[in-house]
Design a protein around this motif. Structure first.
Motif, PDB file in Angstrom:
ATOM      1  N   UNK A  62      21.540  72.197  42.724  1.00  0.00           N
ATOM      2  CA  UNK A  62      20.259  71.974  43.390  1.00  0.00           C
ATOM      3  C   UNK A  62      20.002  73.131  44.345  1.00  0.00           C
ATOM      4  N   UNK A  63      18.748  73.336  44.657  1.00  0.00           N
ATOM      5  CA  UNK A  63      18.330  74.426  45.545  1.00  0.00           C
ATOM      6  C   UNK A  63      17.256  73.911  46.485  1.00  0.00           C
ATOM      7  N   UNK A  64      17.127  74.560  47.625  1.00  0.00           N
ATOM      8  CA  UNK A  64      15.993  74.334  48.518  1.00  0.00           C
ATOM      9  C   UNK A  64      15.230  75.646  48.601  1.00  0.00           C
ATOM     10  N   UNK A  65      13.944  75.582  48.381  1.00  0.00           N
ATOM     11  CA  UNK A  65      13.138  76.792  48.316  1.00  0.00           C
ATOM     12  C   UNK A  65      12.859  77.348  49.707  1.00  0.00           C
ATOM     13  N   UNK A  66      12.268  78.533  49.742  1.00  0.00           N
ATOM     14  CA  UNK A  66      11.927  79.170  51.017  1.00  0.00           C
ATOM     15  C   UNK A  66      10.922  78.349  51.806  1.00  0.00           C
ATOM     16  N   UNK A  67      10.143  77.481  51.139  1.00  0.00           N
ATOM     17  CA  UNK A  67       9.156  76.661  51.827  1.00  0.00           C
ATOM     18  C   UNK A  67       9.615  75.213  51.976  1.00  0.00           C
ATOM     19  N   UNK A  68      10.870  74.925  51.639  1.00  0.00           N
ATOM     20  CA  UNK A  68      11.408  73.599  51.903  1.00  0.00           C
ATOM     21  C   UNK A  68      11.145  72.567  50.834  1.00  0.00           C
ATOM     22  N   UNK A  69      11.154  72.952  49.569  1.00  0.00           N
ATOM     23  CA  UNK A  69      11.085  72.001  48.462  1.00  0.00           C
ATOM     24  C   UNK A  69      12.455  71.919  47.795  1.00  0.00           C
ATOM     25  N   UNK A  70      12.712  70.794  47.127  1.00  0.00           N
ATOM     26  CA  UNK A  70      13.978  70.587  46.436  1.00  0.00           C
ATOM     27  C   UNK A  70      13.828  70.959  44.969  1.00  0.00           C
ATOM     28  N   UNK A  71      14.747  71.775  44.444  1.00  0.00           N
ATOM     29  CA  UNK A  71      14.739  72.151  43.038  1.00  0.00           C
ATOM     30  C   UNK A  71      15.992  71.612  42.357  1.00  0.00           C
ATOM     31  N   UNK A  72      15.811  71.093  41.149  1.00  0.00           N
ATOM     32  CA  UNK A  72      16.901  70.542  40.350  1.00  0.00           C
ATOM     33  C   UNK A  72      16.993  71.358  39.070  1.00  0.00           C
ATOM     34  N   UNK A 156       9.957  77.544  64.316  1.00  0.00           N
ATOM     35  CA  UNK A 156       9.069  78.690  64.144  1.00  0.00           C
ATOM     36  C   UNK A 156       8.569  78.725  62.699  1.00  0.00           C
ATOM     37  N   UNK A 157       7.277  78.488  62.509  1.00  0.00           N
ATOM     38  CA  UNK A 157       6.689  78.487  61.166  1.00  0.00           C
ATOM     39  C   UNK A 157       5.944  79.781  60.867  1.00  0.00           C
ATOM     40  N   UNK A 158       6.097  80.788  61.721  1.00  0.00           N
ATOM     41  CA  UNK A 158       5.318  82.019  61.540  1.00  0.00           C
ATOM     42  C   UNK A 158       5.712  82.772  60.276  1.00  0.00           C
ATOM     43  N   UNK A 159       6.906  82.515  59.736  1.00  0.00           N
ATOM     44  CA  UNK A 159       7.318  83.195  58.520  1.00  0.00           C
ATOM     45  C   UNK A 159       6.700  82.636  57.262  1.00  0.00           C
ATOM     46  N   UNK A 160       6.029  81.483  57.348  1.00  0.00           N
ATOM     47  CA  UNK A 160       5.387  80.893  56.176  1.00  0.00           C
ATOM     48  C   UNK A 160       3.990  81.468  56.007  1.00  0.00           C
ATOM     49  N   UNK A 240      13.978  86.517  57.175  1.00  0.00           N
ATOM     50  CA  UNK A 240      13.249  85.267  57.237  1.00  0.00           C
ATOM     51  C   UNK A 240      11.758  85.436  57.415  1.00  0.00           C
ATOM     52  N   UNK A 241      11.293  86.648  57.732  1.00  0.00           N
ATOM     53  CA  UNK A 241       9.874  86.857  57.962  1.00  0.00           C
ATOM     54  C   UNK A 241       9.182  87.252  56.676  1.00  0.00           C
ATOM     55  N   UNK A 243       6.423  89.552  54.834  1.00  0.00           N
ATOM     56  CA  UNK A 243       6.012  90.907  55.143  1.00  0.00           C
ATOM     57  C   UNK A 243       4.643  91.194  54.565  1.00  0.00           C
ATOM     58  N   UNK A 244       4.203  92.424  54.842  1.00  0.00           N
ATOM     59  CA  UNK A 244       2.881  92.825  54.390  1.00  0.00           C
ATOM     60  C   UNK A 244       1.941  92.809  55.576  1.00  0.00           C
ATOM     61  N   UNK A 245       0.815  93.450  55.426  1.00  0.00           N
ATOM     62  CA  UNK A 245      -0.163  93.476  56.503  1.00  0.00           C
ATOM     63  C   UNK A 245      -0.602  92.065  56.824  1.00  0.00           C
ATOM     64  N   UNK A 246      -0.737  91.750  58.105  1.00  0.00           N
ATOM     65  CA  UNK A 246      -1.115  90.398  58.498  1.00  0.00           C
ATOM     66  C   UNK A 246      -2.455  90.000  57.896  1.00  0.00           C
ATOM     67  N   UNK A 247      -3.385  90.896  57.919  1.00  0.00           N
ATOM     68  CA  UNK A 247      -4.706  90.575  57.393  1.00  0.00           C
ATOM     69  C   UNK A 247      -4.620  90.211  55.924  1.00  0.00           C
ATOM     70  N   UNK A 248      -3.756  90.889  55.179  1.00  0.00           N
ATOM     71  CA  UNK A 248      -3.698  90.656  53.747  1.00  0.00           C
ATOM     72  C   UNK A 248      -2.820  89.509  53.331  1.00  0.00           C
ATOM     73  N   UNK A 249      -1.809  89.169  54.129  1.00  0.00           N
ATOM     74  CA  UNK A 249      -0.811  88.213  53.672  1.00  0.00           C
ATOM     75  C   UNK A 249      -0.924  86.840  54.298  1.00  0.00           C
ATOM     76  N   UNK A 250      -1.549  86.691  55.426  1.00  0.00           N
ATOM     77  CA  UNK A 250      -1.663  85.370  56.017  1.00  0.00           C
ATOM     78  C   UNK A 250      -0.439  84.945  56.789  1.00  0.00           C
ATOM     79  N   UNK A 251       0.349  85.915  57.267  1.00  0.00           N
ATOM     80  CA  UNK A 251       1.467  85.580  58.130  1.00  0.00           C
ATOM     81  C   UNK A 251       0.926  85.306  59.528  1.00  0.00           C
ATOM     82  N   UNK A 252       1.589  84.402  60.242  1.00  0.00           N
ATOM     83  CA  UNK A 252       1.089  84.044  61.565  1.00  0.00           C
ATOM     84  C   UNK A 252       1.178  85.225  62.516  1.00  0.00           C
ATOM     85  N   UNK A 253       0.109  85.530  63.238  1.00  0.00           N
ATOM     86  CA  UNK A 253       0.195  86.590  64.240  1.00  0.00           C
ATOM     87  C   UNK A 253       1.030  86.135  65.424  1.00  0.00           C
TER      88      UNK A 253
END
Length: 485
Positions: A62-72, A156-160, A240-241, A243-253
């Protein structure tokens, strides 16, 4: 017209849609199903029931994804249907429609500025109402559209990456971001209205539209305060962060703590190891324990054993967490320490400074048909050999192919497999799909990693991070170090 070779290669490595319980994805070790929970907390008995079903019908991994879902993993066409039936009978609260994501500590974190669970319920109701009023509404939204609710607590949810992000600044004050664009400050009801307007605008634009494509100035939003004109600085690409330009990627400022625009919020905590939840009703301190999986994967049987120990120590619930983690709570201090020791004995990560936390690895060969590498074995080698470099500034990505599923963004170091199975590429400050800076022989990987570690350790200046040193050395300096005997 025939596609060119480059176009064919790009198409071959393109990442597919997300798997679900109803539509599992074919992989090298069978079908993979993903379960995204609707609720932050799952009773331990329910989690164990699902894990038992995973072991019964899948490979036991089993795995847990980067966004917190369970994979089987390891399901077959027949067993996938049986697994889905068992999950349905268990009462697992599967999320439906676009992702509405909240803190894994929501409801436990006494330092949170607002109630993220209540806001999530309101926004899910908005989605249901829009679907009822206009059939096919959610189908007109981007398949991977996400709404992140940051209640201003310790997590800290800024990496999502998010299309729409609500950040609490007080109990009834929410700031809305469209991608990385500040759309203004709202009271709780105004925030719901603003999200509804944003979703309607995205549905009109179609399935290719994301939050970054919206212009706040064109939306009628009941803001208490206009959007701030400052453009946030682009952050460093740390472990854990996103990446990419904030404007383009939607990462929390970055939000200034304690400024006039925002109530002071607690310092973010690492969701691996002990998490202090503060005094309870009887003034006794309560804790949670966060776990990580070595390279993102665990055996269902080991996890079941851990959950049985956790329940015996008084824990009642499990929470899946971003960055491939899980949390059990509540625990007293003595129980926390006993459970940490038992978790480590089972092979789980319980300490934030464990080098394996800085290594992202995909399923690899033979689990994935696209993979050209045994990524888990290479990740274990790299975590050991490169431990001096994994100081918190360096993220290492081990990818079995150029798709880069485990870390679909730039990393300080990426080891990637290609058509020649005896060779792998080393990408510096890039993604798995980027052209490798250096080619390595798999047979000499331990030696190459050892030479790289020694080179950086010897070249680091006083106070310099490993990543800064890697950047200073550059591809030429690193290549020279790797060629030394």
């Amino acid at each position: 017209m025939e596609m060119s070779g480059a176009r064919q290669a790009t198409t071959a490595w393109r990442r597919g849609a997300c798997p679900t319980l109803a539509a599992p994805m074919p992989t090298g070790d069978g079908l993979l199903a993903r379960l995204r929970p609707r609720d932050a907390a799952l009773p331990l008995s329910l989690a164990r029931a699902v894990l038992l079903a995973a072991g019964r019908h899948g490979s036991g991994l089993v795995e847990i994804t980067a966004r917190g879902s369970l994979q089987v993993r390891g399901l077959t066409a027949r067993s996938a249907a049986d697994f889905a039936d068992d999950v349905a009978q268990s009462g697992f609260p599967l999320a439906q429609g676009p992702a509405v994501e909240i803190s894994p500590l929501s409801g436990l974190d006494r330092q949170a500025l607002a109630d993220g669970q209540a806001m999530a319920q309101r926004l899910r109701a908005v989605l249901a109402e829009e679907e009822a009023g206009s059939s096919g509404f959610t189908d007109r939204l981007a398949p991977k559209l996400s709404i992140v609710i940051d209640e201003g607590g310790q997590a800290d949810l800024s990496g999502l990456i998010a299309d729409l992000r609500l950040v609490a600044e007080a109990a009834e004050r929410w700031r809305l971001f469209l991608g990385a664009q500040d759309a203004g400050l709202f009271d709780a009801q105004g925030a719901v209205v603003a999200v509804r307007a944003s979703l309607r605008a995205l549905a009109q634009l179609g399935r290719a539209a994301r939050g970054r494509d919206l212009d706040p100035a064109t939306l009628t939003l009941p803001a208490l305060e206009a959007a701030t004109p400052e453009k946030p600085a682009e952050p460093e690409n740390e472990p854990g962060a996103e990446t990419g330009a904030l404007q383009g990627q939607g990462r929390a400022p970055e939000m200034k703590r304690g400024s006039a625009r925002q109530s002071p919020r607690p310092e973010a905590v690492t969701l691996v190891g002990p998490i202090d939840l503060g005094p309870g009703d009887r003034l006794t301190r309560s804790f949670a324990l966060g776990l990580g999986f070595a390279f993102g994967q665990a055996r269902a049987a080991d996890l079941i054993a851990f959950l049985e120990l956790a329940e015996a120590e008084g824990a009642a619930e499990l929470r899946l967490a971003p960055d491939h983690g899980l949390i059990v709570a509540p625990l007293g201090e003595a129980a926390l320490r006993r459970l940490m020791a038992r978790a480590e004995a089972l092979g789980f990560i319980t300490r934030p400074d464990n080098p394996a936390r800085a290594v992202a690895a995909c399923a690899g060969r033979p689990a994935c048909a696209s993979a050209c590498l045994d990524t888990k074995g290479i990740a274990a080698q790299a975590a050991e050999r490169l431990a001096p470099l994994l100081d918190g500034s360096v993220r290492l990505h081990v990818s079995g192919c150029p798709k880069g599923c485990a870390h679909p963004r730039a990393a300080a170091l990426t080891l990637v497999g290609g058509p020649a199975q005896e060779r792998l590429g080393l990408v510096l400050e890039g993604q798995a799909a980027d052209a490798p800076s250096i080619a390595l022989d798999v047979s000499d990987l331990n030696g190459a990693l050892t030479r790289l570690s020694r080179c950086v350790s010897g070249a680091r200046l006083a106070g310099e991070s490993a990543r800064a040193c890697l950047r200073r050395l550059g591809p030429a300096g690193i290549a020279a170090a790797l060629q030394q005997g």
